[in-house]
Enzyme design. Structure first.
Site, PDB file in Angstrom:
ATOM      1  N   GLU A 130      37.528   3.837 -23.308  1.00  0.00           N
ATOM      2  CA  GLU A 130      36.432   2.897 -23.523  1.00  0.00           C
ATOM      3  C   GLU A 130      36.762   1.468 -23.079  1.00  0.00           C
ATOM      4  OE1 GLU A 130      33.501   4.062 -26.756  1.00  0.00           O
ATOM      5  OE2 GLU A 130      35.416   3.933 -27.805  1.00  0.00           O
ATOM      6  N   HIS A 158      36.833  -3.796 -30.419  1.00  0.00           N
ATOM      7  CA  HIS A 158      35.969  -2.635 -30.615  1.00  0.00           C
ATOM      8  C   HIS A 158      36.571  -1.786 -31.719  1.00  0.00           C
ATOM      9  CE1 HIS A 158      33.796   1.012 -30.385  1.00  0.00           C
ATOM     10  NE2 HIS A 158      34.828   1.702 -29.923  1.00  0.00           N
ATOM     11  N   HIS A 187      35.638   1.222 -35.191  1.00  0.00           N
ATOM     12  CA  HIS A 187      34.730   2.141 -35.883  1.00  0.00           C
ATOM     13  C   HIS A 187      34.675   1.708 -37.349  1.00  0.00           C
ATOM     14  CE1 HIS A 187      36.480   4.998 -32.607  1.00  0.00           C
ATOM     15  NE2 HIS A 187      35.610   4.139 -32.097  1.00  0.00           N
ATOM     16  N   HIS A 226      28.597   5.146 -33.939  1.00  0.00           N
ATOM     17  CA  HIS A 226      29.911   4.953 -33.329  1.00  0.00           C
ATOM     18  C   HIS A 226      30.717   3.811 -33.991  1.00  0.00           C
ATOM     19  CE1 HIS A 226      32.187   4.523 -29.204  1.00  0.00           C
ATOM     20  NE2 HIS A 226      32.982   4.278 -30.233  1.00  0.00           N
TER      21      HIS A 226
HETATM   22 ZN   LIG Z   1      34.953   3.744 -29.924  1.00  0.00          ZN
END
Ligand SMILES: [Zn+2]
Length: 268
Positions: free
Chosen positions: A107, A126, A128, A197
């Site tokens: 990602e 980034h 979760h 996500h």
């Molecule tokens: Zn992710």
């Protein structure tokens, strides 16, 4: 060459300051401003793990200070284990400049697309972040419930991957096109939720990005509590209060960073 001769050979190399090619993996060739950035990035990985924002997954990057068209990100690994030797340099298309055969995050296009679209952004997280997930999934807007998360104003957009990638993706931002769509949805905001996500948090430096990622998680928890307690009636910061609080918070980030770093890294 026999073992004794090999030992003498490598000792001689060491004396001459020449490391053999099979020696431990070299640290990233960072000098000048990027050396300090690498140190902050390693600490950021450990802090985000220690504070429960990332677990075995999630990543944090910084735009290179030497070359603004590059950014720094760990190789594909758990954030809590990242060292300076794991930091890798990428271009704004998500290509690794010095992968040295190591795996890279699928990602990484989250980072490359945002750095391309937002010249003001110098760091991206980034994760979760668990408490955030219900907001992305329900459409209940994430709003600043207290001054520490004032950066959430005026709006936290939600990225719907089905709009850009169809109904059968694996939910990952694994292509430049998905990265571009996500960056477009982010717009000028500091935080973006990814339905089903996680989230993306941006700032103009690594410490502030970490601060925002941590307080995004806390805001999600508090807002969920307040919505239940108040039967959906919650008074949030208005945009003026949020702008004033953000100004104050941006000057106080180091106080929190030093504490979080000490806890996460100890004497490391
Ligand atoms: Zn992710």
């Amino acid at each position: 060459m026999d073992l004794a001769r090999a030992a003498i050979f490598f000792c001689a190399l060491a004396v001459l300051g020449m490391a053999p090619a099979v020696a431990a993996e070299p640290a990233m060739n960072a000098s000048g401003p990027d050396a300090a950035l690498v140190e902050d990035l390693v600490a950021a990985n450990h802090i985000l793990y220690d504070q429960g924002v990332v677990d075995g997954f999630g990543h944090v990057s910084a735009r290179s200070a030497k070359d603004p068209s590059h950014f720094l990100l760990a190789r594909s690994m758990a954030p809590g284990l990242v060292t300076a030797a794991d930091i890798t340099e990428f271009d704004l298309d998500g290509n690794a400049i010095d992968a040295r055969g190591r795996a890279v995050y699928l990602e990484r296009f989250i980072h490359s697309a945002i750095y391309k679209a937002r010249p003001d952004v110098k760091a991206v997280v980034h994760s979760h972040s668990p408490s955030v997930i219900p907001f992305g999934a329900t459409g209940v807007p994430m709003r600043p419930i207290y001054h520490m998360s004032a950066f959430l104003a005026p709006e936290v957009p939600v990225f719907e991957i089905r709009d850009a990638g169809g109904d059968a993706t694996d939910m990952l931002i694994r292509t430049p096109a998905l990265g571009d769509a996500l960056a477009q949805t982010l717009g000028d905001a500091s935080v973006l939720l990814m339905r089903g996500h996680g989230d993306v948090v941006v700032a103009d430096n690594v410490k502030l990005a970490v601060f925002r990622a941590i307080y995004t998680e806390i805001n999600a928890r508090l807002e969920s509590d307040a919505l239940r307690l108040g039967n959906g009636r919650v008074v949030f910061l208005n945009d003026d209060e949020a702008a004033a609080a953000t100004k104050v918070n941006n000057g106080l980030v180091t106080r929190a960073w030093d504490l979080w770093k000490q806890k996460a890294m100890g004497a490391k």
